[in-house]
Design a protein around this motif. Structure first.
Motif, short mmCIF file in Angstrom:
data_model
loop_
_atom_site.label_atom_id
_atom_site.label_comp_id
_atom_site.label_asym_id
_atom_site.label_seq_id
_atom_site.Cartn_x
_atom_site.Cartn_y
_atom_site.Cartn_z
N LYS A 160 60.49 46.89 14.22
CA LYS A 160 60.85 46.17 13.00
C LYS A 160 61.88 46.98 12.23
CE LYS A 160 56.60 43.63 12.65
NZ LYS A 160 55.49 43.24 11.82
N PRO A 161 62.78 46.31 11.55
CA PRO A 161 63.82 47.02 10.81
C PRO A 161 63.25 47.74 9.60
CG PRO A 161 63.92 44.69 10.34
CD PRO A 161 62.90 44.87 11.42
N ALA A 162 63.94 48.78 9.22
CA ALA A 162 63.55 49.52 8.02
C ALA A 162 63.99 48.72 6.80
CB ALA A 162 64.19 50.89 8.02
N ASN A 163 63.33 48.93 5.69
CA ASN A 163 63.68 48.23 4.47
C ASN A 163 64.95 48.86 3.89
OD1 ASN A 163 63.83 46.87 2.09
ND2 ASN A 163 61.72 47.26 1.47
N PRO A 164 66.07 48.17 3.94
CA PRO A 164 67.33 48.74 3.45
C PRO A 164 67.47 48.58 1.94
CG PRO A 164 67.75 46.60 4.39
CD PRO A 164 66.28 46.86 4.54
N ALA A 165 66.70 49.33 1.19
CA ALA A 165 66.70 49.19 -0.27
C ALA A 165 68.06 49.51 -0.87
CB ALA A 165 65.62 50.08 -0.88
N GLY A 166 68.76 50.47 -0.30
CA GLY A 166 70.04 50.86 -0.88
C GLY A 166 71.24 50.25 -0.18
N GLY A 167 71.03 49.39 0.80
CA GLY A 167 72.13 48.82 1.56
C GLY A 167 72.83 47.71 0.81
N ASP A 168 73.93 47.25 1.36
CA ASP A 168 74.64 46.15 0.74
C ASP A 168 73.90 44.83 1.00
OD1 ASP A 168 75.21 46.03 3.43
OD2 ASP A 168 77.25 45.32 3.16
N THR A 169 74.35 43.78 0.37
CA THR A 169 73.66 42.49 0.46
C THR A 169 73.62 41.98 1.89
OG1 THR A 169 74.36 41.97 -1.80
CG2 THR A 169 73.66 40.13 -0.41
N LYS A 170 74.72 42.12 2.61
CA LYS A 170 74.79 41.61 3.97
C LYS A 170 73.75 42.32 4.86
CE LYS A 170 77.98 40.92 7.81
NZ LYS A 170 79.31 41.15 8.33
N THR A 171 73.65 43.63 4.72
CA THR A 171 72.69 44.41 5.51
C THR A 171 71.26 44.02 5.16
OG1 THR A 171 74.25 46.25 5.54
CG2 THR A 171 71.97 46.74 6.13
#
Length: 153
Positions: free
Chosen positions: A81-92
């Motif tokens: 399962k993917p990691a929670n991209p809390a700091g990523g951009d909206t697309k990610t």
């Protein structure tokens, strides 16, 4: 005249052939003549068993054994399962939410989508996906409230 003895039965005629004179003996088919029939009966039997197993698996909601056997045995390599991209951009973050939805982990997808909607309240794609996730979680009232937030065109 002495009494006549019955004629000895030959190997090809049964001993009681005189009792059934109208009966004709059918020649036996050779094994090679029966092979195609045996082959197709075997194939049809295997197909019937396969369809039965497939139907039972479909009704019980399990995955097919071929899909399970093609996956590696280690649990670490089975579609992580993917990691929670809390700091990523909206697309990610949207891609991560889509992956969680694909894995039916609706709680994580809901958290990510709520973060996106909090940062971008007019993001219609995130609002639509959030409403869908909430609906799948049987949170019908929340889903309806999110749908109300979507700007009308």
């Amino acid at each position: 005249l002495p009494p006549q003895e019955p004629a000895p039965a030959s190997e090809n005629t049964p001993a009681n052939a005189a009792a059934y004179p109208a009966q004709t003996k059918r020649p036996k088919k050779s094994l090679t003549a029966r092979m195609p029939k045996i082959f197709w009966l075997t194939v049809m039997g295997c197909l019937a068993v396969a369809l039965l197993v497939w139907g039972v698996m479909k009704l019980s909601g399990r995955k097919s054994p071929t899909a399970a056997s093609s996956a590696p045995a280690s649990s670490a390599s089975v579609s992580p399962k993917p990691a929670n991209p809390a700091g990523g951009d909206t697309k990610t973050r949207m891609q991560a939410a889509d992956e969680y939805i694909d894995h039916k982990d609706y709680a994580m997808a809901e958290d990510i989508l709520k973060q996106i909607v909090k940062a971008e309240p007019q993001n219609t794609e995130a609002l639509q996906k959030l409403a869908s996730v909430l609906y799948r979680e049987d949170k019908i009232d929340e889903s309806a409230a999110v749908l109300e937030q979507i700007p009308k065109k």
